[in-house]
Design a protein around this motif. Structure first.
Motif, PDB file in Angstrom:
ATOM      1  N   LEU A 157      83.027  87.559  27.767  1.00  0.00           N
ATOM      2  CA  LEU A 157      81.877  86.386  27.999  1.00  0.00           C
ATOM      3  C   LEU A 157      82.680  85.062  27.675  1.00  0.00           C
ATOM      4  CD1 LEU A 157      78.756  88.099  26.386  1.00  0.00           C
ATOM      5  CD2 LEU A 157      79.441  87.983  28.738  1.00  0.00           C
ATOM      6  N   ALA A 158      83.307  84.943  26.685  1.00  0.00           N
ATOM      7  CA  ALA A 158      83.790  83.472  26.447  1.00  0.00           C
ATOM      8  C   ALA A 158      84.999  83.215  27.607  1.00  0.00           C
ATOM      9  CB  ALA A 158      84.853  83.516  25.145  1.00  0.00           C
ATOM     10  N   PHE A 159      85.813  83.785  27.962  1.00  0.00           N
ATOM     11  CA  PHE A 159      86.741  83.718  29.109  1.00  0.00           C
ATOM     12  C   PHE A 159      85.988  83.447  30.351  1.00  0.00           C
ATOM     13  CE2 PHE A 159      89.814  85.162  25.952  1.00  0.00           C
ATOM     14  CZ  PHE A 159      91.035  84.253  26.172  1.00  0.00           C
ATOM     15  N   ALA A 160      85.143  84.303  30.619  1.00  0.00           N
ATOM     16  CA  ALA A 160      84.399  84.297  32.048  1.00  0.00           C
ATOM     17  C   ALA A 160      83.683  82.952  32.085  1.00  0.00           C
ATOM     18  CB  ALA A 160      83.307  85.440  32.017  1.00  0.00           C
ATOM     19  N   THR A 161      82.947  82.459  30.746  1.00  0.00           N
ATOM     20  CA  THR A 161      82.269  81.005  30.882  1.00  0.00           C
ATOM     21  C   THR A 161      83.250  79.841  31.154  1.00  0.00           C
ATOM     22  OG1 THR A 161      80.652  82.079  29.268  1.00  0.00           O
ATOM     23  CG2 THR A 161      80.822  79.806  29.455  1.00  0.00           C
ATOM     24  N   ALA A 162      84.380  80.179  30.320  1.00  0.00           N
ATOM     25  CA  ALA A 162      85.260  79.217  30.509  1.00  0.00           C
ATOM     26  C   ALA A 162      85.703  78.826  31.875  1.00  0.00           C
ATOM     27  CB  ALA A 162      86.502  79.156  29.668  1.00  0.00           C
ATOM     28  N   ALA A 163      86.281  80.156  32.642  1.00  0.00           N
ATOM     29  CA  ALA A 163      86.599  80.148  33.971  1.00  0.00           C
ATOM     30  C   ALA A 163      85.756  79.523  34.837  1.00  0.00           C
ATOM     31  CB  ALA A 163      87.130  81.460  34.243  1.00  0.00           C
ATOM     32  N   TRP A 164      84.289  79.992  34.855  1.00  0.00           N
ATOM     33  CA  TRP A 164      83.349  79.488  35.500  1.00  0.00           C
ATOM     34  C   TRP A 164      83.197  77.953  35.549  1.00  0.00           C
ATOM     35  CZ3 TRP A 164      80.252  80.303  39.600  1.00  0.00           C
ATOM     36  CH2 TRP A 164      79.093  79.439  39.771  1.00  0.00           C
ATOM     37  N   PHE A 165      83.266  77.251  34.372  1.00  0.00           N
ATOM     38  CA  PHE A 165      82.851  75.925  34.060  1.00  0.00           C
ATOM     39  C   PHE A 165      84.277  75.255  34.568  1.00  0.00           C
ATOM     40  CE2 PHE A 165      79.285  77.300  31.942  1.00  0.00           C
ATOM     41  CZ  PHE A 165      78.208  76.739  32.563  1.00  0.00           C
ATOM     42  N   SER A 166      85.304  75.791  34.537  1.00  0.00           N
ATOM     43  CA  SER A 166      86.651  75.313  34.955  1.00  0.00           C
ATOM     44  C   SER A 166      86.704  75.066  36.395  1.00  0.00           C
ATOM     45  CB  SER A 166      87.934  76.196  34.679  1.00  0.00           C
ATOM     46  OG  SER A 166      87.843  76.044  32.964  1.00  0.00           O
ATOM     47  N   LEU A 167      86.023  75.867  37.304  1.00  0.00           N
ATOM     48  CA  LEU A 167      85.934  75.834  38.757  1.00  0.00           C
ATOM     49  C   LEU A 167      84.747  74.808  38.967  1.00  0.00           C
ATOM     50  CD1 LEU A 167      85.683  79.547  39.740  1.00  0.00           C
ATOM     51  CD2 LEU A 167      87.531  78.184  40.074  1.00  0.00           C
ATOM     52  N   VAL A 168      83.808  74.670  38.134  1.00  0.00           N
ATOM     53  CA  VAL A 168      82.838  73.607  38.362  1.00  0.00           C
ATOM     54  C   VAL A 168      83.724  72.258  37.888  1.00  0.00           C
ATOM     55  CG1 VAL A 168      80.876  72.404  37.259  1.00  0.00           C
ATOM     56  CG2 VAL A 168      80.703  74.815  37.506  1.00  0.00           C
ATOM     57  N   ALA A 169      84.495  72.099  36.977  1.00  0.00           N
ATOM     58  CA  ALA A 169      85.059  70.723  36.812  1.00  0.00           C
ATOM     59  C   ALA A 169      86.186  70.519  37.977  1.00  0.00           C
ATOM     60  CB  ALA A 169      85.856  71.041  35.501  1.00  0.00           C
ATOM     61  N   MET A 170      86.868  71.697  38.419  1.00  0.00           N
ATOM     62  CA  MET A 170      87.695  71.328  39.614  1.00  0.00           C
ATOM     63  C   MET A 170      87.055  70.992  40.898  1.00  0.00           C
ATOM     64  SD  MET A 170      90.384  74.106  41.364  1.00  0.00           S
ATOM     65  CE  MET A 170      90.709  74.485  39.694  1.00  0.00           C
ATOM     66  N   LEU A 171      85.604  71.232  41.043  1.00  0.00           N
ATOM     67  CA  LEU A 171      84.916  70.701  42.438  1.00  0.00           C
ATOM     68  C   LEU A 171      84.427  69.502  42.095  1.00  0.00           C
ATOM     69  CD1 LEU A 171      83.500  71.266  44.923  1.00  0.00           C
ATOM     70  CD2 LEU A 171      81.373  72.191  43.642  1.00  0.00           C
ATOM     71  N   PHE A 172      83.927  69.046  40.850  1.00  0.00           N
ATOM     72  CA  PHE A 172      83.451  67.865  40.778  1.00  0.00           C
ATOM     73  C   PHE A 172      84.163  66.827  40.332  1.00  0.00           C
ATOM     74  CE2 PHE A 172      79.674  70.360  40.253  1.00  0.00           C
ATOM     75  CZ  PHE A 172      78.423  69.388  41.140  1.00  0.00           C
ATOM     76  N   SER A 173      85.685  67.148  40.082  1.00  0.00           N
ATOM     77  CA  SER A 173      86.512  66.206  39.650  1.00  0.00           C
ATOM     78  C   SER A 173      87.396  65.679  41.074  1.00  0.00           C
ATOM     79  CB  SER A 173      87.538  66.813  38.580  1.00  0.00           C
ATOM     80  OG  SER A 173      88.132  67.836  38.900  1.00  0.00           O
ATOM     81  N   GLN A 174      87.163  66.457  42.093  1.00  0.00           N
ATOM     82  CA  GLN A 174      87.763  66.070  43.402  1.00  0.00           C
ATOM     83  C   GLN A 174      87.710  64.496  43.570  1.00  0.00           C
ATOM     84  OE1 GLN A 174      89.762  67.998  45.342  1.00  0.00           O
ATOM     85  NE2 GLN A 174      89.223  69.777  44.044  1.00  0.00           N
ATOM     86  N   ARG A 175      88.834  63.858  43.962  1.00  0.00           N
ATOM     87  CA  ARG A 175      88.665  62.408  44.086  1.00  0.00           C
ATOM     88  C   ARG A 175      87.713  61.974  45.151  1.00  0.00           C
ATOM     89  NH1 ARG A 175      91.262  58.123  42.765  1.00  0.00           N
ATOM     90  NH2 ARG A 175      91.483  56.274  44.100  1.00  0.00           N
ATOM     91  N   ARG A 176      87.430  62.860  46.157  1.00  0.00           N
ATOM     92  CA  ARG A 176      86.318  62.327  47.143  1.00  0.00           C
ATOM     93  C   ARG A 176      85.293  62.401  46.579  1.00  0.00           C
ATOM     94  NH1 ARG A 176      87.901  64.994  53.260  1.00  0.00           N
ATOM     95  NH2 ARG A 176      89.554  63.613  53.340  1.00  0.00           N
TER      96      ARG A 176
END
Length: 209
Positions: A157-176
């Motif tokens: 659960l800890a790793f899955a949560t971190a992975a999910w929100f890392s994807l969220v971070a990747m999306l919202f940190s795109q330069r555009r």
């Protein structure tokens, strides 16, 4: 033997983590304001915060909390106060100098430690997560399941949560994406501040059922 139980846990977690909450709001805000590194460290903090809930669930403290209105309210008010604090700070955001805004976009201002702690505290004190784990470890997971297996669920659960929100971070940190939000500047900060304040108020009135 425990695959069916594990798949049930994984499915319930997927549904829970996909629903917007304080953890989602804080990861988005950190990613937009400070970039991918800060967003990722925040996501790791959110994931690590899961271990707080897993620990007290395995120790049986979760059952005590579920029966104690005083303990639950203490956790609830601590979480609400924290969300209100960071939300009000965001609401007070002022228009930024265009040159400074571009500089902030080029280089993140958030330290990894600060981002990690923000994510950890947000999830570690989240009553929504408390209620989720109380239900998970008292209803979904068989109390006769070995503690080692239950601990394994917690690690997943800890790793899955971190992975999910890392994807969220990747999306919202795109330069555009960040550039688009940067054009809104302080209005975006104020919007996220209003969301966090609203979540804090909602948590403050959460009832233990």
């Amino acid at each position: 033997m425990y695959w069916t139980e594990f798949l049930t846990v994984a499915l319930i977690h997927l549904l829970a983590v996909a629903s917007p909450g304080p953890d989602f709001a804080i990861v988005v805000r950190e990613s937009v304001a400070h970039g991918r590194r800060a967003g990722t460290w925040t996501a790791l903090g959110v994931g690590t915060g899961i271990f707080v809930h897993v620990a007290y669930s395995l120790l049986g403290i979760g059952l005590i909390v579920s029966q104690s209105i005083m303990l639950f309210n203490a956790l609830k008010w601590a979480a609400a106060a924290y969300l209100l604090y960071i939300g009000i700070k965001a609401l007070r955001a002022k228009p930024a100098d265009p040159v400074a805004a571009e500089a902030a976009l080029m280089a993140g201002e958030r330290s990894p430690r600060g981002a990690f702690v923000t994510g950890f505290v947000t999830n570690g004190l989240n009553p929504k997560a408390t209620l989720f784990f109380l239900s998970l470890f008292t209803v979904v997971i068989n109390p006769h399941t070995p503690l080692a297996i239950q601990a394994g669920y917690g690690v997943y659960l800890a790793f899955a949560t971190a992975a999910w929100f890392s994807l969220v971070a990747m999306l919202f940190s795109q330069r555009r994406v960040r550039a688009g939000f940067a054009r809104m500047g302080h209005w975006f900060d104020r919007l996220m501040g209003a969301v966090l304040v609203g979540l804090g108020i909602k948590l403050a009135f959460t009832e233990l059922k």
